[in-house]
Design an enzyme around this catalytic site. Structure first.
Site, mmCIF file in Angstrom:
data_model
loop_
_atom_site.group_PDB
_atom_site.id
_atom_site.type_symbol
_atom_site.label_atom_id
_atom_site.label_comp_id
_atom_site.label_asym_id
_atom_site.label_seq_id
_atom_site.Cartn_x
_atom_site.Cartn_y
_atom_site.Cartn_z
ATOM 1 N N ASP A 248 0.862 -1.165 0.000
ATOM 2 C CA ASP A 248 0.000 0.000 0.000
ATOM 3 C C ASP A 248 0.909 1.229 0.000
ATOM 4 O O ASP A 248 2.123 1.126 0.137
ATOM 5 C CB ASP A 248 -0.932 -0.034 1.228
ATOM 6 C CG ASP A 248 -2.181 0.801 0.992
ATOM 7 O OD1 ASP A 248 -3.211 0.512 1.612
ATOM 8 O OD2 ASP A 248 -2.107 1.746 0.176
HETATM 9 C C1 GLC Z 1 -4.419 4.280 -0.044
HETATM 10 C C2 GLC Z 1 -5.242 3.041 0.140
HETATM 11 C C3 GLC Z 1 -5.241 2.116 -1.044
HETATM 12 C C4 GLC Z 1 -5.094 2.926 -2.309
HETATM 13 C C5 GLC Z 1 -3.721 3.554 -2.281
HETATM 14 C C6 GLC Z 1 -3.478 4.445 -3.507
HETATM 15 O O1 GLC Z 1 -3.893 4.760 1.124
HETATM 16 O O2 GLC Z 1 -5.073 2.286 1.334
HETATM 17 O O3 GLC Z 1 -6.464 1.376 -1.025
HETATM 18 O O4 GLC Z 1 -5.244 2.103 -3.445
HETATM 19 O O5 GLC Z 1 -3.472 4.286 -1.089
HETATM 20 O O6 GLC Z 1 -4.278 5.587 -3.424
#
Ligand code: GLC
Length: 710
Positions: A248
């Protein structure tokens, strides 16, 4: 496994320089409302998005342009003026129990991503609704692994059918937002396989997503991105997942996650904000030079990324797909229609203007900004709708998600839509700011429709199940002033309903997307027959749940927190059955303006358990129903599991026989000792019902002992 893609990946990887190999191991976040300095690693002309990984042009390997996500193509400041179809929340798709709709939604966002040159969708949230306070539950499908896995798989199939890589997330136990970067989620490993991991297993085996994104938090003491047991042992080992594992955004504190199974560091600038450094650039390169990070593992990481590129075919795009905004809006509308759940109806719905009262039938519409639009969830999944939002009210809060915590109103006004459908009624709006004013309108109306909304989203768990801003008080007062009060909830989660006995009807409309106002009005006016079923249990109060008090809630951002999911695999309805508790509204519950009967349930074991049942529309109007098959008892005693479901559309008087084939893992227990699923010999009691709390037909089947899977 696509052997041709694997061969191509190996051949291409062998031709790369080490610099090229390392360039594939990170994604760089585009310039947006938060990251205003453009990262030099993103070339001019590349559209900004959540993540960019350079390609290898000399080998025809495209760069990866990643975008969020399950509810539509997001644009939190990346691309000036760009808007996209804003689908209803995933919890509404879950409430539709409709795999066909899940696939159409996936196709829609896949096509809209591709039309912008974006080739990786960070969609496919598969976490279970373990906790009704979780701020991201609106992004997830249900509390049940089978419903979640089946619908999630269809979404991935829809996305990848457009030659866009889909990502399932957040592997594998990310069910609270409180202090998510410092949270340790503790669960019995066997129970984990029978619940959250089972949802991922089903979706991955059915739809072969190109990528898996790990969650922020620790699982049993080890960060998901560095959890060798989960990544190497289960995902890549037992399940043989051939794609790549991305982190993430800001979830890679150390280069050695590369040794534990993570293949790519995402949003490297967020890692600098969170941990003070990028991990898969200089630190990983230094480990490579020192021999701590072996070449073999570097090659494998790269091959996995290349495999997904070739398997999904993002290197082989021909032309740009047309996007038909009206057709996509129709998908959003249909999803909202099928996702709205009629929880209670004393007969006040559908609204009908009596012929004797034309022009004098008064309807009060109160609160929820219903004159402007419908709310949407906040965080990384928020989609800017065509024409932009009706309004955005900043809410704010601690942590890096505070700037994205807003009341987003999509321009689909339930008030305006109701006025279109009921021109013979006199419909008046009250903002619902205070009980005294709302009551004055309710008192002089034939029907009072009160909206209850709540801002929920990424980075935050709700403190409790109440509606904010005094809405519960307004609803209670209105119900006291008008015996025909209808409540329309637009939330991302269950809410407590202290006013329930006093109101005549309740709709759960969730965050209903860019056509949500129309869908709500159609159901209120009877133009559409409601068919949604609860994808998660509505508890009476938090005392009914496994964790009445959520550890860490309210502690300062950054406080290490441990949540022990001692309910294990008994999530939601499973917990209520095991604990012998009766919720406010059970999983699978949803009323209709017609009624359905079940008969002739038969269950057989012919090398797998199959059930048949006849469903009949016994009422006066067409409608859709979702018969649900449950396990009630196995040889060891009571054990509730959803075994199957099917949505059927029936005309009045029409009957249909539904056949359900049961995945054996749903009847089994997972043995960590043996590393396999186990069905004990003995009698299994099954039931067919309208919900987890209403199982009318029962049937027994004897099963022989078996061990299977990994
Ligand atoms: C965020 C989320 C994830 C998302 C990523 C990109 O913090 O947890 O679900 O796809 O960052 O935005």
């Amino acid at each position: 496994m696509n052997s041709e893609a694997m061969e191509r990946a190996r051949e291409a990887e062998a031709q790369l320089t080490d610099d090229e190999r390392f360039s594939l191991l990170i994604s760089v976040m585009g310039t947006n409302a938060v990251l205003t300095d453009k990262d030099p690693r993103i070339p001019d002309g590349v559209p900004m998005s959540a993540g960019y990984t350079p390609g290898i042009p000399r080998l025809g390997i495209p760069g990866l342009l990643m975008t969020d996500a399950s509810l539509g193509v997001t644009n939190p400041g990346y691309r000036e003026g760009d808007t996209a179809t804003a689908l209803p929340a995933s919890i509404a798709l879950g409430a539709s129990f409709n795999p066909v709709l899940a696939r159409r939604s996936g196709q829609l966002i896949g096509r809209e991503a591709r039309s912008r040159g974006l080739n990786v969708l960070l969609a496919g949230g598969l976490n279970l609704h373990r906790d009704p306070r979780n701020g991201r539950n609106f992004e997830y499908l249900s509390e049940d692994p089978w419903l979640t896995g089946v619908l999630g798989a269809e979404s991935v199939e829809g996305i990848q059918g457009e030659q866009v890589i889909s990502t399932v997330k957040h592997f594998s136990l990310n069910c609270n937002e409180t202090n998510r970067h410092w949270l340790d989620a503790v669960i019995d490993p066997a129970a984990h396989r029978e619940s959250d991991l089972l949802a991922f297993e089903i979706a991955i085996e059915r739809a072969r997503p190109g990528s898996v994104m790990t969650g922020y938090n620790k699982i049993n003491g080890t960060y998901a991105g560095g959890n060798e047991g989960l990544l190497q042992g289960i995902l890549k080992g037992a399940w043989g997942f051939p794609g790549w594992v991305m982190s993430d955004w800001g979830a890679t504190p150390s280069w050695d996650f590369a040794l534990q199974g993570q293949d790519q560091e995402s949003g490297v600038q967020i890692d600098v904000m969170m941990w003070g450094q990028e991990s898969f650039t200089a630190p990983l390169r230094a480990a490579f030079e020192s021999g701590e990070f072996p070449k073999q593992r570097l090659s494998e990481m790269v091959q996995r990324i290349l495999y997904a590129i070739f398997d999904v075919g993002i290197d082989d795009w021909e032309g740009t797909p047309d996007v038909d905004p009206a057709a996509h809006a129709a998908v959003a509308l249909e999803t909202a229609r099928q996702g709205i759940v009629l929880l209670k109806n004393d007969g006040v719905l559908p609204l009908e203007v009596p012929s004797t009262a034309v022009g004098r039938f008064k309807i009060a519409v109160i609160g929820g900004h219903a004159q402007l639009g419908v709310p949407a969830g906040c965080g990384s999944s928020a989609v800017t709708p065509p024409g932009g939002y009706a309004e955005i009210h900043s809410i704010g809060g601690p942590g890096i998600m505070g700037s994205m915590r807003n009341l987003y109103l999509l321009p689909s006004s339930p008030l305006a839509e109701l006025q279109k459908l009921l021109p013979d009624a006199e419909i008046e709006y009250d903002p619902g700011m205070n009980p005294g004013e709302a009551v004055l309108l309710a008192r002089r109306s034939d029907v009072a429709i009160v909206f209850g909304i709540r801002v929920e989203g990424e980075g935050y768990d709700n403190a409790d199940l109440s509606l904010p801003w005094g809405q519960d008080t307004v609803i209670d007062a209105v119900a006291g002033a008008n015996s025909n009060t209808v409540v329309v909830l637009e939330t991302g989660n269950p809410v407590a309903m202290p006013w329930l006995p006093k109101v005549s009807a309740v709709l759960a409309a969730w965050y209903p997307g860019q056509c949500g106002g129309q869908a709500i009005a159609e159901i209120l006016a009877g133009v559409t027959n409601p068919s949604g079923k609860l994808p998660l249990t509505f508890p009476k109060d938090l005392d009914q749940t496994p964790r009445p008090v959520l550890p860490g809630l309210g502690t300062p951002w950054g406080t290490p927190t441990t949540v022990t999911y001692n309910e294990g695999s008994d999530v939601g309805y499973r917990w209520f059955a095991k604990a012998g508790k009766k919720p406010l509204f059970p999983f699978g519950h949803g009323l209709s303006y017609t009624r359905f009967g079940y008969g002739n349930l038969t269950v057989q074991d012919r090398g797998g358990v199959r059930a048949e049942v006849t469903v009949t529309n016994e009422g006066p109007r067409p409608g859709a129903d979702v018969p649900q098959l449950y396990l009630l008892e196995d040889p060891a005693g009571p054990r509730m599991r959803l075994l199957g479901f099917e949505r059927v559309d029936l005309e009045p008087g029409e009957s249909r026989t539904v056949e359900l084939t049961v995945d054996p893992r749903l009847l089994a227990c997972y043995s960590t000792g043996r590393g396999q699923w186990h069905i004990a010999a003995g009698n299994y009691r099954l039931a067919l019902g309208h919900s987890a709390g209403d199982c009318s037909l029962e049937a027994d089947v004897y099963l022989a002992e078996s061990w299977f899977g990994r």
